[in-house]
Design a protein around this motif. Structure first.
Motif, PDB file in Angstrom:
ATOM      1  N   THR A 175       3.618  -3.581 -10.117  1.00 17.77           N
ATOM      2  CA  THR A 175       2.786  -3.549  -8.893  1.00 17.77           C
ATOM      3  C   THR A 175       1.298  -3.746  -9.202  1.00 17.77           C
ATOM      4  OG1 THR A 175       2.706  -1.141  -9.107  1.00 17.77           O
ATOM      5  CG2 THR A 175       4.335  -2.018  -7.591  1.00 17.77           C
ATOM      6  N   ALA A 176       0.989  -4.019 -10.499  1.00 17.71           N
ATOM      7  CA  ALA A 176      -0.413  -4.011 -10.948  1.00 17.71           C
ATOM      8  C   ALA A 176      -1.380  -4.810 -10.059  1.00 17.71           C
ATOM      9  CB  ALA A 176      -0.508  -4.471 -12.388  1.00 17.71           C
ATOM     10  N   PRO A 177      -1.085  -6.082  -9.711  1.00 18.22           N
ATOM     11  CA  PRO A 177      -2.081  -6.836  -8.917  1.00 18.22           C
ATOM     12  C   PRO A 177      -2.397  -6.143  -7.589  1.00 18.22           C
ATOM     13  CG  PRO A 177      -0.287  -8.253  -9.632  1.00 18.22           C
ATOM     14  CD  PRO A 177       0.116  -6.858  -9.951  1.00 18.22           C
ATOM     15  N   HIS A 178      -1.397  -5.499  -7.025  1.00 25.16           N
ATOM     16  CA  HIS A 178      -1.619  -4.858  -5.730  1.00 25.16           C
ATOM     17  C   HIS A 178      -2.322  -3.511  -5.889  1.00 25.16           C
ATOM     18  CE1 HIS A 178       0.636  -8.014  -3.803  1.00 25.16           C
ATOM     19  NE2 HIS A 178       1.381  -7.985  -4.903  1.00 25.16           N
ATOM     20  N   SER A 194       0.833  -1.202   0.000  1.00 27.17           N
ATOM     21  CA  SER A 194       0.000   0.000   0.000  1.00 27.17           C
ATOM     22  C   SER A 194       0.876   1.264   0.000  1.00 27.17           C
ATOM     23  CB  SER A 194      -0.921  -0.032   1.219  1.00 27.17           C
ATOM     24  OG  SER A 194      -1.639   1.153   1.302  1.00 27.17           O
ATOM     25  N   PHE A 195       1.900   1.261   0.858  1.00 28.44           N
ATOM     26  CA  PHE A 195       2.808   2.421   0.901  1.00 28.44           C
ATOM     27  C   PHE A 195       3.506   2.602  -0.440  1.00 28.44           C
ATOM     28  CE2 PHE A 195       3.368   1.448   5.677  1.00 28.44           C
ATOM     29  CZ  PHE A 195       2.208   2.128   5.971  1.00 28.44           C
ATOM     30  N   THR A 196       3.960   1.467  -1.030  1.00 33.59           N
ATOM     31  CA  THR A 196       4.683   1.550  -2.305  1.00 33.59           C
ATOM     32  C   THR A 196       3.808   2.214  -3.355  1.00 33.59           C
ATOM     33  OG1 THR A 196       5.702  -0.553  -1.710  1.00 33.59           O
ATOM     34  CG2 THR A 196       5.971   0.153  -3.988  1.00 33.59           C
ATOM     35  N   ILE A 197       2.562   1.756  -3.430  1.00 36.86           N
ATOM     36  CA  ILE A 197       1.663   2.276  -4.477  1.00 36.86           C
ATOM     37  C   ILE A 197       1.356   3.754  -4.240  1.00 36.86           C
ATOM     38  CG2 ILE A 197      -0.707   2.069  -5.331  1.00 36.86           C
ATOM     39  CD1 ILE A 197      -0.222  -1.039  -4.722  1.00 36.86           C
ATOM     40  N   GLN A 198       1.097   4.090  -2.990  1.00 32.52           N
ATOM     41  CA  GLN A 198       0.781   5.498  -2.697  1.00 32.52           C
ATOM     42  C   GLN A 198       1.972   6.403  -2.989  1.00 32.52           C
ATOM     43  OE1 GLN A 198      -1.426   6.299   1.015  1.00 32.52           O
ATOM     44  NE2 GLN A 198      -1.330   4.099   1.357  1.00 32.52           N
ATOM     45  N   LEU A 199       3.154   5.967  -2.571  1.00 33.04           N
ATOM     46  CA  LEU A 199       4.330   6.833  -2.759  1.00 33.04           C
ATOM     47  C   LEU A 199       4.718   6.901  -4.231  1.00 33.04           C
ATOM     48  CD1 LEU A 199       6.319   5.851   0.449  1.00 33.04           C
ATOM     49  CD2 LEU A 199       5.177   8.014  -0.046  1.00 33.04           C
ATOM     50  N   LEU A 200       4.525   5.797  -4.971  1.00 34.95           N
ATOM     51  CA  LEU A 200       4.800   5.857  -6.418  1.00 34.95           C
ATOM     52  C   LEU A 200       3.847   6.850  -7.082  1.00 34.95           C
ATOM     53  CD1 LEU A 200       5.477   2.127  -7.393  1.00 34.95           C
ATOM     54  CD2 LEU A 200       7.093   4.037  -7.492  1.00 34.95           C
ATOM     55  N   GLY A 201       2.590   6.860  -6.628  1.00 37.04           N
ATOM     56  CA  GLY A 201       1.622   7.820  -7.172  1.00 37.04           C
ATOM     57  C   GLY A 201       2.068   9.247  -6.903  1.00 37.04           C
ATOM     58  N   ALA A 202       2.529   9.491  -5.676  1.00 39.43           N
ATOM     59  CA  ALA A 202       2.975  10.847  -5.317  1.00 39.43           C
ATOM     60  C   ALA A 202       4.196  11.227  -6.147  1.00 39.43           C
ATOM     61  CB  ALA A 202       3.301  10.902  -3.824  1.00 39.43           C
ATOM     62  N   LEU A 203       5.139  10.279  -6.302  1.00 45.06           N
ATOM     63  CA  LEU A 203       6.354  10.587  -7.084  1.00 45.06           C
ATOM     64  C   LEU A 203       5.984  10.917  -8.522  1.00 45.06           C
ATOM     65  CD1 LEU A 203       9.070   8.025  -5.882  1.00 45.06           C
ATOM     66  CD2 LEU A 203       8.690  10.390  -5.173  1.00 45.06           C
ATOM     67  N   LYS A 204       5.030  10.157  -9.062  1.00 41.44           N
ATOM     68  CA  LYS A 204       4.636  10.410 -10.459  1.00 41.44           C
ATOM     69  C   LYS A 204       4.079  11.837 -10.596  1.00 41.44           C
ATOM     70  CE  LYS A 204       2.404   7.969 -14.218  1.00 41.44           C
ATOM     71  NZ  LYS A 204       1.421   8.657 -14.917  1.00 41.44           N
ATOM     72  N   ALA A 205       3.242  12.231  -9.659  1.00 39.86           N
ATOM     73  CA  ALA A 205       2.650  13.576  -9.729  1.00 39.86           C
ATOM     74  C   ALA A 205       3.731  14.641  -9.592  1.00 39.86           C
ATOM     75  CB  ALA A 205       1.602  13.736  -8.637  1.00 39.86           C
ATOM     76  N   ILE A 206       4.677  14.410  -8.683  1.00 35.07           N
ATOM     77  CA  ILE A 206       5.731  15.410  -8.442  1.00 35.07           C
ATOM     78  C   ILE A 206       6.646  15.500  -9.663  1.00 35.07           C
ATOM     79  CG2 ILE A 206       7.795  15.849  -7.031  1.00 35.07           C
ATOM     80  CD1 ILE A 206       6.145  14.555  -4.680  1.00 35.07           C
TER      81      ILE A 206
END
Ligand SMILES: Nc1ncnc2c1ncn2[C@@H]1O[C@H](COP(=O)(O)OP(=O)(O)OP(=O)(O)O)[C@@H](O)[C@H]1O
Length: 693
Positions: A554-557, A420-432
Motif C-alpha cells: 500500500t506504500a504509494p497510497h 484511505s480506509f485500508t491504510i487507517q484500518l491496517l494501522g489500527a490492526l497493527k497497534a491492536i
C-alpha cells in the motif's frame, strides 16, 4: 509641523529630484499636498484617490494616533529620564466625591509635571482619543501639537516628507500602504528619505497593517511577539492587500461551525420522556442519552446485537469526574464469570490508544437499569458517528431515505476513500495486534465514521473493542478454560474481516462469504489492479498476513495519505495560531477586568481608583471607550488588538491617557502599564481565598 517649518527642512533642489515615494510606491500621496519633489511618472492607484473607508470595525482603519510614538523616536529610556527627573512617583489621585473620573489634585500635579516636559504634545483641551475620527483639520492640529512636543524634547521627527498627520507608529493602525518608513537615525537622508538602497522596498511589497514592523535600534530591539500573527496562510491569501476583515482574527467559519456542531451534539440532552425513563446516574456517569435513534421520544428497547448475541444499547453520558462525554455500551443480562476479568480485559485494551480506535476506558457492572444486570463498557465518544457503510455513495440520486438505502446497496465507494480506509484500518490492526489483542469483529457496524452535516470525514474508528473478549470469556468459563485475549488465529482473521469489509464498501451488491479471484475482480471492477491485489491478499486464507508486507503493497497510497494529513495539519495549525493570539488577549482582558472598577479591595473602596490602578483604568478607557469628534463610540478592533498586544509585550512606546473629563492626561509607556497590571494582578492573586488557576 507647519508648512513653513517643513519647507525649511527640504533641500533647495528638491523639485529637480525624483520623489522617492514615486520610485518606491509608484505614486506619492502628498503630491497634491505640497510635496516639493518631482512626481514625473506618478500613477495614483484608485485606492489612493478615493477617500479612506471609515466603516466601523475595520481592523485596519488607517487611524492615526497622535498620542503614540515610534520606539525608535521616543523610547522608554527617554521616558524614564523625564520620569526620574520628576521626583514624584505616579501618585494616586485624590478621589472626587462626585465622580470617579473627576480630576484629582494629585493627578493634576502629575499631569503638570509631564505637561511641563511635553508641553504642546496635546493640550488638556484636545480630546486625545478622538484623533482617529477627527476631520482632517482637527487631525492636523493634533499632529501639529505632537510634532511640536517632540521637537521640544530635542528628538527628530521622521515623518519622511509624508505630510502632516502621517507620523509612523508601531502598529498604530497606520495606513499600511507602505508609507510607514522605519524611523531609525542614520538610515535617512536630510529629507527624511531612506538613504540606504538596500532598505528600499520593491513596489507592490505587502506591508500588513498590524504587522508593520519598523527597524529597531539595538536598544529597543525585541521580538515582534507583540504583533498579532495572522498565520501564514491568511497572509498569503491576503496577497498584496493590507486590508483585513474581522474574520481574519478568528478561526475560520467552516471549522467554527464544525466544532460547534460537534460540541452541541456531545452535550445534546435526551428528550424529557426518555431522560426520565433512564437512570440519573450510572456509576459516575450522568445525563444518559440513547445513541441509536436520536429522534425517538421513547426509551430504546435493547435488541440483540448481530455481532455480540446479547441485547445491547449505546448511550452517551457525561462523567461527573472529568466532565467529558463518553459512549457507553450496555450489554444487557451479562453476568461476569469472575471478578478479575474486568480489570484484565480493561487493562489490556486501555493500552491501545490509536487515532483509529475508540479507546476503552473502563468496564463496570450495574443494576441501575430496572434492576437488570448489565455490563457497561465506556469508550471515547465520536460525535455524529455512523457505520462506515454510510459513506457508500448511492448508485442513483433519490431523496427518500428508503430509496437511498436501497440505492446504496448497489452503490460504490470511490477508490481513494477505499485506500484511505485500508491504510487507517491496517494501522489500527497493527497497534491492536502489537498489544497482543485481536479485534475479532471487524464488522461494518463497528467501524464508525463521523458524518457531520453533509460532509463525510474520512477518519474511521473501530468501536466496541474488547466487548467480544468479555462475551467469549463467559463461554470459556463455562468450559472451565481461562479467557484468551488476542491469539495469532484471531489476528489473522482480522485481516480477512478487513478484506470482506473493503469488498462490502467497494460493491455492496457483490458482498459474499468467499471469493475466487475472478469473482473478486468482478466485484471490484471499477478498482485498480493494485487494490484488487491487496484485497485478494487479505482474503486469501492460505497467506500468512503480516503488516510489513501489507505496508509494502500500500506504500504509494500511504504517501498520499500522509500528504493529505500534513496539509490538514498545516491548515489547522494556521487556525490554531489565530486562536493562540486570541487566547493570549482573552487572558489579558480578564486580568484588566479583574482589576478595573473593583468595588473594594482589602476594605479599601478607593483601591481601583488610585495609584497604578488609576493608570490601568485610564488605559482601559483608552483601549475600549474611544469616541469620535461627535462623541460617537469608535469600535475599532484593530486599535484594541494593537494596544493589548503592546501591553502584553510591554513595549517602550508611550501612550497618552486622559481622564474622561479630559482635564488630566498622563504619558506612560506600555512597559510601565504592563508592570502596573502585573503587580496589581499579583496583589489580587496573593489576596484571593482560592488557589489560582
Ligand atoms: N463510540 C461511539 N461514539 C459515538 N457513537 C457511537 C459509538 N459507538 C457506537 N455509536 C453509535 O451507536 C450506533 C449503533 O451501534 P451498534 O454497534 O449497536 O450498531 P448496530 O447496527 O445496532 O449493530 P448490532 O447489531 O451489533 O447492535 C452506531 O451507528 C453509532 O451511531
Amino acid at each position: 509641523m507647519s508648512d513653513k517649518s517643513k519647507k525649511a527642512h527640504f533641500a533647495p533642489d528638491a523639485k529637480h529630484r525624483q520623489c522617492r515615494n514615486v520610485v518606491i510606491y509608484g505614486y506619492c500621496k502628498n503630491e497634491d499636498a505640497g510635496c516639493p519633489f518631482n512626481h514625473d511618472g506618478s500613477v495614483k492607484p484608485a485606492s489612493a484617490v478615493s477617500s479612506p473607508d471609515r466603516r466601523p470595525l475595520r481592523v485596519d482603519s488607517p487611524s492615526f494616533n497622535p498620542l503614540t510614538f515610534s520606539p525608535g523616536v521616543f523610547t522608554a529610556q527617554h521616558y524614564e529620564h523625564y520620569r526620574s527627573s520628576s521626583q514624584d512617583r505616579l501618585a494616586p489621585p485624590e478621589r472626587s466625591s462626585t465622580s470617579s473620573t473627576a480630576a484629582s489634585p494629585l493627578v493634576s500635579r502629575t499631569t503638570r509635571q509631564y505637561s511641563d516636559v511635553v508641553a504642546g504634545i496635546a493640550p488638556a483641551s484636545s480630546p486625545p482619543l478622538q484623533a482617529q475620527a477627527q476631520p482632517e483639520p482637527a487631525r492636523q492640529h493634533a499632529i501639529f501639537n505632537l510634532t511640536r512636543g517632540v521637537e521640544q524634547l530635542g528628538l527628530k521627527d521622521h515623518t519622511n516628507g509624508r505630510g502632516e498627520g502621517e507620523a509612523a507608529g508601531v502598529g498604530n493602525g497606520g495606513s499600511g500602504s507602505g508609507d510607514d518608513v522605519p524611523p531609525e537615525n542614520g538610515m535617512f537622508d536630510e529629507d527624511g528619505y531612506i538613504d540606504d538602497p538596500s532598505m528600499m522596498v520593491p513596489p507592490g511589497t505587502y506591508f500588513p497593517l498590524v504587522l508593520s514592523t519598523p527597524s529597531v535600534t539595538a536598544e529597543t530591539a525585541q521580538l515582534n511577539h507583540h504583533y498579532y500573527m495572522p498565520g501564514q496562510q491568511q497572509a498569503l491569501l491576503l496577497g498584496n492587500k493590507a486590508q483585513r476583515s474581522i474574520q481574519h482574527f478568528f478561526v475560520s467559519d467552516h471549522i467554527r461551525t464544525e466544532l460547534t456542531k460537534r460540541s452541541e451534539e456531545a452535550y445534546r440532552p435526551a428528550p424529557a420522556d426518555v431522560a426520565t425513563a433512564l437512570p440519573a446516574l450510572v456509576h459516575k456517569y450522568h445525563s444518559l442519552v440513547p445513541l441509536e435513534d436520536a429522534s425517538t421520544t421513547a426509551p430504546p428497547k435493547p435488541k440483540p446485537s448481530k455481532v455480540f448475541g446479547y441485547p445491547c444499547v449505546w448511550y452517551k453520558a457525561t462523567s461527573n469526574q472529568d466532565g467529558l462525554v463518553y459512549a457507553l455500551l450496555r450489554i444487557v443480562g451479562y453476568k461476569l464469570p469472575n471478578e478479575t476479568l474486568l480489570s484484565s480485559v480493561v487493562e489490556s485494551w486501555r493500552r491501545v490508544n490509536h487515532p483509529n480506535v475508540t479507546r476503552l476506558h473502563e468496564a463496570l457492572t450495574t443494576k441501575a437499569f430496572n434492576n437488570e444486570s448489565s455490563l457497561i463498557l465506556v469508550y471515547d465518544f465520536v460525535p455524529f458517528a455512523a457505520p462506515i457503510t454510510a459513506v457508500v455513495q448511492p448508485s442513483k440520486a433519490d431523496t427518500t431515505p428508503a430509496a437511498v438505502a436501497a440505492a446504496k446497496k448497489k452503490g460504490t465507494t470511490p477508490e481513494r476513500h477505499l485506500w484511505s480506509f485500508t491504510i487507517q484500518l491496517l494501522g489500527a490492526l497493527k497497534a491492536i495486534h502489537s498489544a497482543g489483542l485481536a479485534v475479532r469483529m471487524l464488522d461494518a457496524t463497528k467501524v464508525l465514521v463521523p458524518l457531520s452535516g453533509t460532509s463525510v470525514k474520512n477518519r474511521v474508528r473501530i468501536s466496541a473493542l474488547g466487548a467480544l473478549d468479555f462475551i467469549l470469556a463467559v463461554d470459556a468459563a463455562r468450559n472451565g478454560a481461562a479467557p484468551a485475549l488476542g491469539d495469532t488465529l484471531a489476528q489473522q482473521q482480522d485481516y480477512m474481516h478487513l478484506g470482506h469489509l473493503l469488498v462490502t464498501l467497494a460493491n455492496p451488491a457483490k458482498a459474499a462469504a468467499s471469493y475466487t479471484m475472478p469473482q473478486l475482480q468482478e466485484a471490484l471492477k471499477p478498482c485498480s489492479p493494485a487494490f484488487v491485489n491487496v484485497v485478494h491478499y487479505l482474503l486469501n486464507p492460505a497467506a500468512f498476513k503480516n503488516p510489513d508486507e501489507l505496508l509494502a503493497m500500500t506504500a504509494p497510497h500511504v504517501m498520499a495519505e500522509l500528504d493529505t494529513m500534513r496539509g490538514q495539519i498545516d491548515r489547522l495549525e494556521n487556525e490554531l495560531g489565530k486562536e493562540l493570539e486570541n487566547g493570549r488577549m482573552a487572558r489579558l482582558m480578564m486580568k484588566l477586568n479583574f482589576i478595573t472598577e473593583r468595588p473594594e479591595f482589602n476594605m479599601d473602596h478607593r483601591w481601583s481608583e488610585t495609584g497604578d490602578r488609576y493608570l490601568i483604568k485610564l488605559f482601559r478607557d483608552y483601549v475600549f471607550h474611544p469616541v469620535d469628534a461627535h462623541g460617537q463610540p469608535i469600535l475599532d478592533v484593530g486599535h484594541v488588538v494593537t494596544c493589548l498586544n503592546k501591553l502584553d509585550a510591554g513595549v517602550p512606546e508611550l501612550v497618552m491617557l486622559s481622564s474622561r473629563d479630559e482635564r488630566n492626561c498622563l504619558i506612560v509607556s506600555y512597559t510601565e502599564l504592563k508592570r502596573c497590571v502585573e503587580e496589581t494582578f499579583q496583589e489580587l492573586v496573593a489576596a484571593q481565598a482560592l488557589p489560582s488557576y
